[in-house]
Write a protein that holds these residues in place. Structure first.
Motif, PDB file in Angstrom:
ATOM      1  N   CYS A  25       0.912  -1.417  -0.092  1.00  0.00           N
ATOM      2  CA  CYS A  25      -0.131   0.093  -0.495  1.00  0.00           C
ATOM      3  C   CYS A  25       0.900   1.638  -0.125  1.00  0.00           C
ATOM      4  N   CYS A  28       0.350   3.542   3.008  1.00  0.00           N
ATOM      5  CA  CYS A  28       0.677   3.826   4.017  1.00  0.00           C
ATOM      6  C   CYS A  28       2.607   3.269   4.445  1.00  0.00           C
ATOM      7  N   HIS A  71      -5.021   3.242   7.109  1.00  0.00           N
ATOM      8  CA  HIS A  71      -5.443   2.615   5.813  1.00  0.00           C
ATOM      9  C   HIS A  71      -6.649   2.030   5.931  1.00  0.00           C
ATOM     10  N   HIS A 123      -7.208   2.005  -0.214  1.00  0.00           N
ATOM     11  CA  HIS A 123      -7.444   3.071   1.002  1.00  0.00           C
ATOM     12  C   HIS A 123      -6.844   4.953   0.654  1.00  0.00           C
TER      13      HIS A 123
HETATM   14 ZN   LIG Z   1      -3.240   2.171   3.357  1.00  0.00          ZN
END
Ligand SMILES: [Zn+2]
Length: 167
Positions: A25, A28, A71, A123
């Motif tokens: 991600c 993140c 997230h 996300h």
């Molecule tokens: Zn994320």
């Protein structure tokens, strides 16, 4: 061409990669990175709850994204405090972009879900795209990869300075 994932293999990244944070991600990864490496991740500003990141594949010069640190896929699932923090950081981003790049307008939006065009669907992130009269005409010019990456580095430095000034 900038390789967005190349920093994944940097030694300092290993602890994060092996941690419980979801691998892959982008948001993140940027949120969890050392703030000292903000330039590498194009992070322009951090609050406790959200962050602003310059888009590596921009629709236009200065195209940035505001995302929560958490997230979460859906805007409606954000805790009120986080949603409010994102809104405040979006306002802040508009002020900095207006001050530094002098756009004549903005497009703001969230692509919710892959079907709606989200590159990172799980996300949530708010796009902030500065607009200038006639910019649809010069986009093919800055789509050249080399020019774009140089322009990205310059935009990052200018905008980061703008955010730092306004804090
Ligand atoms: Zn994320």
């Amino acid at each position: 061409m900038i390789q967005p994932m190349q920093h994944l293999w940097a030694p300092w990244r290993m602890a994060f990669i092996k941690g419980e944070k979801p691998a892959g991600c982008f948001f993140c990864e940027a949120a969890g990175a050392d703030p000292g490496d903000d330039a590498a991740h194009l992070v322009l500003a951090r609050t406790g709850l959200s962050l602003a990141i310059l888009n590596r594949y921009p629709y236009n010069n200065g195209h940035l994204m505001v995302a929560p640190v958490a997230h979460l896929a859906n805007l409606e699932d954000l805790p009120r405090e986080t949603a409010s923090d994102m809104a405040t950081l979006t306002q802040h981003s508009l002020r900095v972009l207006r001050d530094v790049l002098k756009p004549q307008g903005f497009n703001l939006g969230i692509n919710a879900g892959k079907t709606a065009g989200a590159g990172v669907a799980d996300h949530v992130h708010q796009h902030v795209v500065p607009r200038w009269d006639g910019d649809t005409n010069f986009m093919p010019v800055i789509a050249d990869t080399k020019i774009l990456s140089e322009s990205l580095a310059t935009s990052y430095q200018q905008l980061r300075a703008g955010f730092d000034r306004m804090v």
